[in-house]
Design a protein around this motif. Structure first.
Motif, mmCIF file in Angstrom:
data_model
loop_
_atom_site.group_PDB
_atom_site.id
_atom_site.type_symbol
_atom_site.label_atom_id
_atom_site.label_comp_id
_atom_site.label_asym_id
_atom_site.label_seq_id
_atom_site.Cartn_x
_atom_site.Cartn_y
_atom_site.Cartn_z
ATOM 1 N N ALA A 19 14.406 20.563 42.483
ATOM 2 C CA ALA A 19 15.688 20.252 43.141
ATOM 3 C C ALA A 19 15.566 20.423 44.652
ATOM 4 N N ALA A 20 14.857 21.474 45.072
ATOM 5 C CA ALA A 20 14.679 21.697 46.516
ATOM 6 C C ALA A 20 13.895 20.538 47.125
ATOM 7 N N ARG A 21 12.868 20.111 46.404
ATOM 8 C CA ARG A 21 12.036 19.012 46.881
ATOM 9 C C ARG A 21 12.851 17.728 47.031
ATOM 10 N N ALA A 22 13.777 17.517 46.078
ATOM 11 C CA ALA A 22 14.606 16.298 46.084
ATOM 12 C C ALA A 22 15.818 16.451 47.002
ATOM 13 N N LYS A 23 15.933 17.597 47.688
ATOM 14 C CA LYS A 23 17.086 17.909 48.560
ATOM 15 C C LYS A 23 18.403 17.774 47.793
ATOM 16 N N ALA A 24 18.370 18.149 46.518
ATOM 17 C CA ALA A 24 19.575 18.070 45.678
ATOM 18 C C ALA A 24 20.290 19.416 45.683
ATOM 19 N N LYS A 25 21.592 19.394 45.321
ATOM 20 C CA LYS A 25 22.318 20.659 45.154
ATOM 21 C C LYS A 25 22.190 21.102 43.705
ATOM 22 N N VAL A 26 22.391 22.400 43.464
ATOM 23 C CA VAL A 26 22.396 22.911 42.090
ATOM 24 C C VAL A 26 23.798 23.461 41.797
ATOM 25 N N PRO A 27 24.184 23.564 40.514
ATOM 26 C CA PRO A 27 25.533 24.058 40.203
ATOM 27 C C PRO A 27 25.729 25.498 40.712
ATOM 28 N N LEU A 28 26.937 25.790 41.188
ATOM 29 C CA LEU A 28 27.249 27.183 41.563
ATOM 30 C C LEU A 28 27.083 28.046 40.322
ATOM 31 N N GLY A 29 26.521 29.225 40.503
ATOM 32 C CA GLY A 29 26.212 30.071 39.348
ATOM 33 C C GLY A 29 24.728 30.050 39.048
ATOM 34 N N THR A 30 24.013 29.096 39.675
ATOM 35 C CA THR A 30 22.555 29.034 39.468
ATOM 36 C C THR A 30 21.875 30.215 40.150
ATOM 37 N N GLY A 31 22.375 30.554 41.342
ATOM 38 C CA GLY A 31 21.704 31.632 42.060
ATOM 39 C C GLY A 31 22.485 32.092 43.272
ATOM 40 N N ILE A 32 21.898 33.072 43.954
ATOM 41 C CA ILE A 32 22.517 33.661 45.143
ATOM 42 C C ILE A 32 21.561 33.515 46.333
ATOM 43 N N ASP A 33 22.143 33.571 47.538
ATOM 44 C CA ASP A 33 21.306 33.514 48.738
ATOM 45 C C ASP A 33 20.871 34.928 49.134
ATOM 46 N N SER A 34 20.217 35.042 50.270
ATOM 47 C CA SER A 34 19.649 36.343 50.663
ATOM 48 C C SER A 34 20.738 37.383 50.973
ATOM 49 N N HIS A 35 22.003 36.938 51.137
ATOM 50 C CA HIS A 35 23.113 37.892 51.344
ATOM 51 C C HIS A 35 23.784 38.278 50.034
ATOM 52 N N GLY A 36 23.322 37.682 48.930
ATOM 53 C CA GLY A 36 23.943 37.987 47.634
ATOM 54 C C GLY A 36 25.110 37.063 47.310
ATOM 55 N N ASP A 37 25.337 36.047 48.157
ATOM 56 C CA ASP A 37 26.457 35.120 47.908
ATOM 57 C C ASP A 37 25.989 33.943 47.051
ATOM 58 N N ARG A 38 26.894 33.505 46.151
ATOM 59 C CA ARG A 38 26.570 32.346 45.310
ATOM 60 C C ARG A 38 26.370 31.111 46.180
ATOM 61 N N THR A 39 25.377 30.311 45.856
ATOM 62 C CA THR A 39 25.084 29.134 46.677
ATOM 63 C C THR A 39 24.668 27.964 45.785
ATOM 64 N N ASP A 40 24.909 26.744 46.307
ATOM 65 C CA ASP A 40 24.439 25.558 45.585
ATOM 66 C C ASP A 40 23.194 24.966 46.249
ATOM 67 N N LYS A 41 22.611 25.716 47.200
ATOM 68 C CA LYS A 41 21.437 25.199 47.907
ATOM 69 C C LYS A 41 20.158 25.817 47.327
ATOM 70 N N PRO A 42 19.309 24.984 46.711
ATOM 71 C CA PRO A 42 18.090 25.535 46.121
ATOM 72 C C PRO A 42 17.214 26.255 47.132
ATOM 73 N N GLU A 43 17.166 25.750 48.386
ATOM 74 C CA GLU A 43 16.308 26.394 49.401
ATOM 75 C C GLU A 43 16.783 27.822 49.652
ATOM 76 N N ALA A 44 18.116 28.031 49.639
ATOM 77 C CA ALA A 44 18.654 29.365 49.927
ATOM 78 C C ALA A 44 18.319 30.339 48.787
ATOM 79 N N ILE A 45 18.248 29.820 47.562
ATOM 80 C CA ILE A 45 17.885 30.670 46.421
ATOM 81 C C ILE A 45 16.401 31.029 46.512
ATOM 82 N N LEU A 46 15.602 30.034 46.908
ATOM 83 C CA LEU A 46 14.146 30.264 46.978
ATOM 84 C C LEU A 46 13.774 31.138 48.166
ATOM 85 N N ASP A 47 14.546 31.041 49.259
ATOM 86 C CA ASP A 47 14.193 31.711 50.508
ATOM 87 C C ASP A 47 14.928 33.050 50.630
#
Ligand code: NDP
Length: 342
Positions: A198-226
């Motif tokens: 999904a990150a490679r395709a620059k696609a969004k993911v459903p909310l609930g998939t993951g959190i960013d580095s601040h612990g906030d829910r995000t739909d950005k795969p890069e933020a989950i990976l980074d």
């Protein structure tokens, strides 16, 4: 010349051709011939069945892990007899599939003698889907369950730091007169492979998939990976299953927990060095002489209730198409594989 071009972007590749190509790639990159054949069959099977997050997409990770010295492609697994139904395997820091392959004769022997085999594999790198490990047992009319741990990338609900791997759980059972029923999924909301795709395709993911580095829910795969983390599927229920996978595949086998895997000293390493557990059961020992028939009755009832898709329906459909027409592979990716094999 055994490859049929279907369009300028996609090439249809027969299974055996892909398997042979992948075997040559593994052999050229530090994997023993025996292990290369096992990994190639596994990876080509994933591509054929549409398990794309664990097909040729993984080759780069296999090769960079091998090049880093983190995993031993030439490892020869060691089996230990730990009682009438227990087989312990030290994968010797090699891939998990050759370790399982080495144990298969003993597993069948124990199941035949006692009705059940517990297989505890440790110091193993599992970098693939789990269903190929189980399907051969269900084809022999056995029930099989498998779990494997990974590297820390999943935070428990309420947590802000990753603790668990994506920790898949798989099940296979024979069904009278047809293919086995199988399911096989990560206990995270999304597998790491799909997240990276999904990150490679620059696609969004459903909310609930993951959190960013601040612990906030995000739909950005890069933020989950980074610096962020995936979340378990199904809130506390998926988190409890993930805990069980850590306990069974790592604590019980003697392998590392996902959070203990540290490949920081091995740049390029991607394969987690943890553990895997399998339970293989002869279902007719428990008192039902028509187990596969009973499973068929259940599945027929589920379908009659209106369920349009059962686990493994898509897989077998895709496999049948690939066996008939060839496996569709992006032509540029195929060219890259051919270069890696030569
Ligand atoms: P999915 O969410 O894609 O679910 C896969 C399973 O659910 C399959 O059995 C699939 O059947 C079935 N399924 C999917 N959708 C439906 C539906 N609508 N109705 C009924 N059944 C359905 O899996 P994941 O993305 O979580 O995992 C993908 C793979 O990644 C797995 O093979 C897993 O083993 C692997 N993995 C490996 C890891 C490792 O460390 N080695 C780590 C994490 C994941 P079908 O096959 O027919 O599509």
């Amino acid at each position: 010349d055994r490859v049929a071009a279907s369009s300028s972007d996609l090439t249809l590749v027969p299974f055996v051709v892909l398997e042979d190509l992948l075997q040559r790639i593994f052999s050229r990159h530090g994997v023993s011939d025996d292990n290369a054949k096992i990994l190639a069959t596994n990876c080509a099977s994933c591509e054929r069945d549409g398990s794309l997050s664990h097909g040729i997409f993984r080759i780069a990770g296999y090769l960079s892990s091998l090049a880093s010295g983190w995993v031993d492609g030439r490892a020869v697994p060691r089996l230990e007899d730990r009682g009438p139904s227990v087989i312990r395997v030290d994968a010797m820091n090699g891939f998990a599939q050759p370790a399982l392959a080495a144990a298969v004769p003993a597993i069948l022997d124990r199941v035949s003698a006692t009705g059940v085999a517990l297989v505890a594999i440790r110091r193993s790198h599992h970098f693939s889907a789990l269903w190929p490990d189980l399907e051969p047992f269900a084809l022999r009319d056995l029930v099989a369950i498998a779990m494997v741990t990974g590297f820390r990338c999943v935070a428990p609900p309420g947590g802000t730091k990753p603790v668990f791997g994506t920790n898949p759980l798989a099940f296979a059972a024979p069904v009278a007169g047809t293919h086995p029923l199988m399911f096989d999924f990560a206990t995270s909301a999304m597998s790491n492979g799909d997240l990276r795709l999904a990150a490679r395709a620059k696609a969004k993911v459903p909310l609930g998939t993951g959190i960013d580095s601040h612990g906030d829910r995000t739909d950005k795969p890069e933020a989950i990976l980074d610096g962020g983390a995936l979340l378990p599927f199904g809130g506390h229920k998926g988190a409890a299953l993930s805990l069980m996978v850590e306990i069974m595949a790592s604590a019980l086998t003697g392998g590392l927990f996902s959070h203990e895997v540290d490949f920081s000293g091995y740049p390029g390493a991607e394969t987690p060095n943890t553990g895997q557990v399998l339970l293989v059961i002869d279902p007719e020992r428990a008192g039902n002489s028509d187990f596969a028939g009973r499973v068929l009755t259940l599945l027929d009832t589920v379908r009659a209730s209106g369920a349009a898709r059962l686990p493994s329906d898509r897989r077998y459909r895709q496999r049948a198409e690939a066996n008939k027409d060839g496996i569709p592979i992006a032509t540029d990716k195929l060219r890259q594989l051919i270069v890696l094999a030569s």
